[in-house]
Design a protein around this motif. Sequence first.
Motif, PDB file in Angstrom:
ATOM      1  N   PRO A 422       0.820  -1.221   0.000  1.00  9.63           N
ATOM      2  CA  PRO A 422       0.000   0.000   0.000  1.00  9.63           C
ATOM      3  C   PRO A 422       0.850   1.265   0.000  1.00  9.63           C
ATOM      4  N   ALA A 423       0.510   2.161  -0.911  1.00  7.16           N
ATOM      5  CA  ALA A 423       1.210   3.448  -0.966  1.00  7.16           C
ATOM      6  C   ALA A 423       0.789   4.360   0.173  1.00  7.16           C
ATOM      7  N   SER A 424      -0.441   4.213   0.629  1.00  8.90           N
ATOM      8  CA  SER A 424      -1.003   5.159   1.599  1.00  8.90           C
ATOM      9  C   SER A 424      -0.297   5.131   2.948  1.00  8.90           C
ATOM     10  N   VAL A 425       0.434   4.071   3.247  1.00  8.79           N
ATOM     11  CA  VAL A 425       1.130   3.999   4.542  1.00  8.79           C
ATOM     12  C   VAL A 425       2.512   4.648   4.487  1.00  8.79           C
ATOM     13  N   PHE A 426       2.891   5.137   3.298  1.00 10.82           N
ATOM     14  CA  PHE A 426       4.222   5.721   3.149  1.00 10.82           C
ATOM     15  C   PHE A 426       4.173   7.252   3.155  1.00 10.82           C
ATOM     16  N   SER A 427       3.356   7.809   4.019  1.00  5.82           N
ATOM     17  CA  SER A 427       3.293   9.267   4.149  1.00  5.82           C
ATOM     18  C   SER A 427       4.674   9.818   4.517  1.00  5.82           C
ATOM     19  N   ARG A 428       5.003  10.954   3.896  1.00  6.97           N
ATOM     20  CA  ARG A 428       6.287  11.607   4.153  1.00  6.97           C
ATOM     21  C   ARG A 428       6.023  13.040   4.593  1.00  6.97           C
ATOM     22  N   SER A 429       6.694  13.494   5.622  1.00  7.26           N
ATOM     23  CA  SER A 429       6.590  14.893   6.028  1.00  7.26           C
ATOM     24  C   SER A 429       7.404  15.740   5.075  1.00  7.26           C
ATOM     25  N   THR A 430       6.765  16.778   4.534  1.00  8.35           N
ATOM     26  CA  THR A 430       7.436  17.586   3.524  1.00  8.35           C
ATOM     27  C   THR A 430       7.064  19.053   3.703  1.00  8.35           C
ATOM     28  N   GLU A 431       7.668  19.900   2.911  1.00  7.22           N
ATOM     29  CA  GLU A 431       7.367  21.334   2.864  1.00  7.22           C
ATOM     30  C   GLU A 431       7.460  21.954   4.254  1.00  7.22           C
ATOM     31  N   SER A 432       8.655  21.859   4.836  1.00  2.89           N
ATOM     32  CA  SER A 432       8.944  22.444   6.163  1.00  2.89           C
ATOM     33  C   SER A 432       7.980  21.951   7.234  1.00  2.89           C
ATOM     34  N   HIS A 433       7.594  20.685   7.136  1.00  2.90           N
ATOM     35  CA  HIS A 433       6.688  20.036   8.090  1.00  2.90           C
ATOM     36  C   HIS A 433       5.305  20.700   8.166  1.00  2.90           C
ATOM     37  N   ASN A 434       4.977  21.470   7.125  1.00  2.00           N
ATOM     38  CA  ASN A 434       3.587  21.925   7.004  1.00  2.00           C
ATOM     39  C   ASN A 434       2.752  20.773   6.464  1.00  2.00           C
ATOM     40  N   GLN A 435       3.206  20.170   5.381  1.00  2.00           N
ATOM     41  CA  GLN A 435       2.557  18.980   4.839  1.00  2.00           C
ATOM     42  C   GLN A 435       3.167  17.751   5.537  1.00  2.00           C
ATOM     43  N   ASP A 436       2.842  17.596   6.811  1.00  2.00           N
ATOM     44  CA  ASP A 436       3.530  16.561   7.597  1.00  2.00           C
ATOM     45  C   ASP A 436       2.797  15.224   7.622  1.00  2.00           C
ATOM     46  N   LYS A 437       1.583  15.169   7.085  1.00  2.00           N
ATOM     47  CA  LYS A 437       0.858  13.900   6.921  1.00  2.00           C
ATOM     48  C   LYS A 437       0.128  13.987   5.586  1.00  2.00           C
ATOM     49  N   VAL A 438       0.568  13.193   4.628  1.00  2.00           N
ATOM     50  CA  VAL A 438       0.044  13.293   3.268  1.00  2.00           C
ATOM     51  C   VAL A 438      -0.527  11.946   2.830  1.00  2.00           C
ATOM     52  N   SER A 439      -1.353  11.970   1.778  1.00  2.00           N
ATOM     53  CA  SER A 439      -2.144  10.779   1.443  1.00  2.00           C
ATOM     54  C   SER A 439      -1.434   9.779   0.551  1.00  2.00           C
ATOM     55  N   MET A 440      -0.542  10.220  -0.296  1.00  2.00           N
ATOM     56  CA  MET A 440       0.084   9.386  -1.321  1.00  2.00           C
ATOM     57  C   MET A 440      -0.948   8.823  -2.304  1.00  2.00           C
ATOM     58  N   GLY A 441      -2.080   9.517  -2.428  1.00  2.00           N
ATOM     59  CA  GLY A 441      -3.166   9.024  -3.270  1.00  2.00           C
ATOM     60  C   GLY A 441      -2.804   8.902  -4.734  1.00  2.00           C
ATOM     61  N   THR A 442      -2.000   9.820  -5.240  1.00  2.00           N
ATOM     62  CA  THR A 442      -1.646   9.761  -6.652  1.00  2.00           C
ATOM     63  C   THR A 442      -0.694   8.610  -6.931  1.00  2.00           C
ATOM     64  N   ILE A 443       0.207   8.356  -6.012  1.00  2.00           N
ATOM     65  CA  ILE A 443       1.102   7.207  -6.173  1.00  2.00           C
ATOM     66  C   ILE A 443       0.292   5.909  -6.103  1.00  2.00           C
ATOM     67  N   ALA A 444      -0.687   5.845  -5.206  1.00  2.00           N
ATOM     68  CA  ALA A 444      -1.549   4.662  -5.131  1.00  2.00           C
ATOM     69  C   ALA A 444      -2.299   4.452  -6.440  1.00  2.00           C
ATOM     70  N   ALA A 445      -2.814   5.535  -7.027  1.00  2.00           N
ATOM     71  CA  ALA A 445      -3.546   5.427  -8.288  1.00  2.00           C
ATOM     72  C   ALA A 445      -2.622   4.988  -9.420  1.00  2.00           C
ATOM     73  N   ARG A 446      -1.414   5.550  -9.446  1.00  2.00           N
ATOM     74  CA  ARG A 446      -0.453   5.152 -10.478  1.00  2.00           C
ATOM     75  C   ARG A 446      -0.055   3.689 -10.311  1.00  2.00           C
ATOM     76  N   ASP A 447       0.171   3.262  -9.088  1.00  2.00           N
ATOM     77  CA  ASP A 447       0.470   1.846  -8.830  1.00  2.00           C
ATOM     78  C   ASP A 447      -0.670   0.956  -9.319  1.00  2.00           C
ATOM     79  N   CYS A 448      -1.891   1.382  -9.053  1.00  2.00           N
ATOM     80  CA  CYS A 448      -3.052   0.597  -9.467  1.00  2.00           C
ATOM     81  C   CYS A 448      -3.110   0.476 -10.984  1.00  2.00           C
TER      82      CYS A 448
END
Length: 528
Positions: A422-448
């Motif tokens: 699952p891509a959704s469990v690989f959330s990465r904190s980014t953008e100076s920890h403003n985007q600190d919990k992200v969905s990875m939804g696009t990577i999941a869709a591309r994987d699918c």
Amino acid sequence: MNDQNESPNRLTDARPFQEEVVIIGGRQITIEEIVSIALMKRSVALSSNSAWRARIERGAAFLRAHLEQGRTVYGVNTGYGDACIVDVPDDLVTALPLQLLRYHGCGMGEHLSDAQTLAVMAARLNSLAYGFSGVRTVLLERLTDLINHQVLPRIPSEGSVGASGDLTPLSYVAAALVGERQVKFRGSLHEACDAWKILGRSPLELAPKEGLALMNGTAMMTGLACLAFARATHLTRLASRLTALSTVALDGRAAHFDALLFEVKPHLGQAEAAAWIRADLAGREDTAGHRLQDRYSIRCAPHVIGVARDALSWIRRDVENELNSANDNPLIDPDTGRVLHGGNFYGGHIAFAMDALKVAVANLADLMDRQMALLVDDKFNNGLPRNLSGASAARASINHGFKAVQISMSAWTAEALKLTMPASVFSRSTESHNQDKVSMGTIAARDCIRVLELTEQVAAGHTLATVQAVRLRMRVNDSLIVPKPLNAFMTNVTAQSPYVDEDRALESDLRVLTAQIAACALIDVEAE
């Protein structure tokens, strides 16, 4: 002619469409409508409803008035993301949208296909038409132009973490609207500004927030999810048919699909798959056969396919909810005079849906691969030639039939199964920890999508092999009756890929069939 506020309904030079127009605005749209737009079967048109149009303009007018009163709105007169604490001077507010789309022009990877690009743009158009984004009608009109004239931004597939929306990929849509970067138009690459010139338009000048509204949403993952849904649905139908065909080829037992079995374990999806297999086997004599019970990949096929069928029911719910949502930030409600700062750009539902769908689809690949293993092995195929070779006895020793196809199918299946992490469990904190919990939804869709591509290749190989196997069974048993739906299917496949008597390269046959499967065109259920 060059007035950016002119009517969007001029379709001169657009490709002719086969079906009716999809109306955008003031109504819910479906996955199937997005797919029809993506496949260029339908154009789009904005609703003519005056109340809906008035609300869109009210939203844009409210935002202008709000700013004139000296109010602060994120991403309009502040910096973006972690820079939300930075005030933007009034004289730079109109320049801010261009800065956003320009610095996000860093996508990488393969570009989206034409169908994927159209699905993404249609999904973004529908979300903005919800009426909570504070954009002008002219922006919706210009997005409509991109779709109807097939002015296709070159959208790189990589670079989104799925929150704050699909910022980098969607920057290419925003760039096309303002006349920047390249687009595919009339079969070749053009600078976006040149494409607008050919159409007799000037590039759009973005109003405050319109760059953010275009980019800060889930349109890429949602557009891809719509296409994935359609392809997965077709694969469940095809896997059911190939199970019926494999049952005939292996001289198996139709009784394994008796309706009562599925009434007493009432999962709707597996009952549906069993009903398809039962219909395909209608009229087949259920004699003692070679075994009292066929092996699991045949007998339990409805239970495997049924998981995917049932998953598709809730996946439809979540994808269509996302499709018919306002998913940017902030949201503008002119009716209550509120600016709502939130996180509707978060693609968690699409991420989870695509993670689940790729597992269900990979299981279809594994099912077909296991059925194929039975068909080619003369220890298990109940009297068929080794590797399904159609060679004469004199040349049997040098012919190898579907041996290599089975090896390749095993490789494609293994790769599909590997991608089910699952891509959704690989959330990465980014953008100076403003985007600190992200969905990875696009990577999941591309994987699918990738799992679907591999599974469609497996299905193509299995299709050729099962048709060959039934032809060989008919040689062993000249009184064998092949039920009408299966016979029609075999005739269609054989017209494209003849019976394999002597070894030949099957790559071109596999590519043709794979393309048909991906286009959901190999089985025409309505015509049966």
